[in-house]
Scaffold this motif. Structure first.
Motif, PDB file in Angstrom:
ATOM      1  N   ARG A 168       0.876  -1.175   0.000  1.00 41.62           N
ATOM      2  CA  ARG A 168       0.000   0.000   0.000  1.00 41.62           C
ATOM      3  C   ARG A 168       0.909   1.219   0.000  1.00 41.62           C
ATOM      4  N   PHE A 169       0.529   2.233  -0.786  1.00 43.60           N
ATOM      5  CA  PHE A 169       1.312   3.467  -0.882  1.00 43.60           C
ATOM      6  C   PHE A 169       0.419   4.634  -0.446  1.00 43.60           C
ATOM      7  N   THR A 170       0.821   5.314   0.607  1.00 42.66           N
ATOM      8  CA  THR A 170       0.008   6.399   1.153  1.00 42.66           C
ATOM      9  C   THR A 170       0.665   7.743   0.854  1.00 42.66           C
ATOM     10  N   PHE A 171      -0.004   8.565   0.053  1.00 42.12           N
ATOM     11  CA  PHE A 171       0.500   9.901  -0.282  1.00 42.12           C
ATOM     12  C   PHE A 171       0.033  10.896   0.783  1.00 42.12           C
ATOM     13  N   VAL A 172       0.975  11.643   1.337  1.00 45.04           N
ATOM     14  CA  VAL A 172       0.665  12.632   2.368  1.00 45.04           C
ATOM     15  C   VAL A 172       1.124  14.002   1.875  1.00 45.04           C
ATOM     16  N   SER A 173       0.168  14.921   1.715  1.00 42.43           N
ATOM     17  CA  SER A 173       0.507  16.296   1.335  1.00 42.43           C
ATOM     18  C   SER A 173       0.044  17.299   2.378  1.00 42.43           C
ATOM     19  N   ASP A 174      -0.871  16.893   3.262  1.00 40.24           N
ATOM     20  CA  ASP A 174      -1.383  17.770   4.299  1.00 40.24           C
ATOM     21  C   ASP A 174      -0.261  18.179   5.251  1.00 40.24           C
ATOM     22  N   GLN A 175      -0.047  19.475   5.396  1.00 40.12           N
ATOM     23  CA  GLN A 175       1.085  19.958   6.188  1.00 40.12           C
ATOM     24  C   GLN A 175       0.966  19.556   7.649  1.00 40.12           C
ATOM     25  N   LYS A 176      -0.229  19.597   8.211  1.00 36.77           N
ATOM     26  CA  LYS A 176      -0.405  19.225   9.615  1.00 36.77           C
ATOM     27  C   LYS A 176      -0.054  17.766   9.850  1.00 36.77           C
ATOM     28  N   LEU A 177      -0.408  16.910   8.898  1.00 35.70           N
ATOM     29  CA  LEU A 177      -0.097  15.491   9.041  1.00 35.70           C
ATOM     30  C   LEU A 177       1.400  15.251   8.878  1.00 35.70           C
TER      31      LEU A 177
ATOM     32  N   ALA B  70       6.161   1.917  13.726  1.00 42.58           N
ATOM     33  CA  ALA B  70       4.973   1.725  14.566  1.00 42.58           C
ATOM     34  C   ALA B  70       4.203   3.027  14.740  1.00 42.58           C
ATOM     35  N   GLU B  71       4.911   4.133  14.909  1.00 41.59           N
ATOM     36  CA  GLU B  71       4.247   5.423  15.065  1.00 41.59           C
ATOM     37  C   GLU B  71       3.633   5.893  13.744  1.00 41.59           C
ATOM     38  N   TYR B  72       4.289   5.629  12.645  1.00 44.94           N
ATOM     39  CA  TYR B  72       3.702   5.934  11.335  1.00 44.94           C
ATOM     40  C   TYR B  72       2.387   5.170  11.166  1.00 44.94           C
TER      41      TYR B  72
ATOM     42  N   VAL C  63      -0.268   6.911  13.364  1.00 44.71           N
ATOM     43  CA  VAL C  63      -0.709   8.216  12.863  1.00 44.71           C
ATOM     44  C   VAL C  63      -1.561   8.067  11.600  1.00 44.71           C
ATOM     45  N   LEU C  64      -1.171   7.144  10.730  1.00 40.93           N
ATOM     46  CA  LEU C  64      -1.884   6.962   9.466  1.00 40.93           C
ATOM     47  C   LEU C  64      -3.075   6.018   9.586  1.00 40.93           C
ATOM     48  N   GLY C  65      -3.220   5.388  10.752  1.00 40.40           N
ATOM     49  CA  GLY C  65      -4.342   4.468  10.951  1.00 40.40           C
ATOM     50  C   GLY C  65      -4.254   3.232  10.078  1.00 40.40           C
ATOM     51  N   LEU C  66      -3.042   2.736   9.845  1.00 41.15           N
ATOM     52  CA  LEU C  66      -2.876   1.561   8.988  1.00 41.15           C
ATOM     53  C   LEU C  66      -3.371   0.305   9.700  1.00 41.15           C
ATOM     54  N   LYS C  67      -4.133  -0.496   8.983  1.00 38.25           N
ATOM     55  CA  LYS C  67      -4.606  -1.778   9.492  1.00 38.25           C
ATOM     56  C   LYS C  67      -4.280  -2.852   8.473  1.00 38.25           C
ATOM     57  N   ASP C  68      -3.777  -3.972   8.959  1.00 38.88           N
ATOM     58  CA  ASP C  68      -3.360  -5.086   8.096  1.00 38.88           C
ATOM     59  C   ASP C  68      -2.180  -4.729   7.206  1.00 38.88           C
ATOM     60  N   HIS C  69      -1.556  -3.584   7.452  1.00 38.13           N
ATOM     61  CA  HIS C  69      -0.354  -3.170   6.737  1.00 38.13           C
ATOM     62  C   HIS C  69       0.650  -2.627   7.741  1.00 38.13           C
TER      63      HIS C  69
END
Length: 200
Positions: free
Chosen positions: A48-57, A153-155, A158-164
């Motif tokens: 899974r590839f998660t793109f993050v552009s939101d500055q707060k995140l 683990a912290e990523y 924060v990203l709410g990853l499940k099963d990944h």
């Protein structure tokens, strides 16, 4: 169009990004398609590839990125590369949909291994995608930094990853003109070709 050898010589791990320059939506769409087309053994695609552009995140992820914190804050986008961490899900959703020969290869050569060995094989596929992606980004004129130095683990939290499970991240954007690591200021250092390439 730049030939691949020249592109390989010019690409480097960007150390300092220009926070004022953002990647266009059109180029982001191309980057996503490049990732979708990444190669993997038997087309297993355990990722899974998660793109993050939101500055707060990005700011929230920065403290869990060690010496890469400034890159997260200044880069246009961060892409988090994660691997499926649920073997039952992987086999029912990914493997089961493959051609008969690919399923047989998995059942005969991969599945007999321990869970640790199977998950290591799956992670290797995500690293194949990384190399493909870095070259693809460079071909679009986008700078990048692969970052294994993250708290996985912290990523995940924060990203709410499940099963990944997070393996690493890639910062994307455009270099600061003063970035010390760019080849024009700091020539690339590589082992001599005759010490790493052998012809038989």
């Amino acid at each position: 169009m730049m030939d691949f050898k020249t592109l390989a010589g010019d690409r480097y791990a960007t150390k300092k990004y220009d926070p004022s320059k953002k990647i266009s939506n059109e180029l982001v769409a191309q980057l996503k398609e490049i990732l979708r087309l990444s190669p993997s053994s038997i087309n297993s695609q355990p990722w899974r590839f998660t793109f993050v552009s939101d500055q707060k995140l990005k700011e929230e992820l920065a403290p869990f990125s060690f010496h890469n914190a400034s890159k997260l804050k200044d880069a246009s986008h961060i892409v988090v590369f994660s691997v499926i961490d649920n073997l039952e899900k992987f086999e029912s959703e990914n493997i089961a949909s493959l051609p008969e020969g690919a399923i047989a290869y998995y059942n005969n050569n991969i599945k007999p291994g321990s869970e640790e060995q199977i998950k290591a094989w799956m992670a290797h596929q995500v690293y194949l995608a990384l190399g493909f992606f870095l070259s693809g980004a460079a071909s679009l004129g986008i700078d990048s930094t692969p970052m294994e130095g993250v708290n996985a683990a912290e990523y995940d939290r924060v990203l709410g990853l499940k099963d990944h499970k997070t393996l690493f991240a890639v910062a994307l954007g455009y270099r600061d003109p003063d970035d010390f690591n760019q080849p024009s200021l700091k020539p690339k250092s590589r082992i001599d070709i005759d010490k790493v390439i052998y012809s038989i």
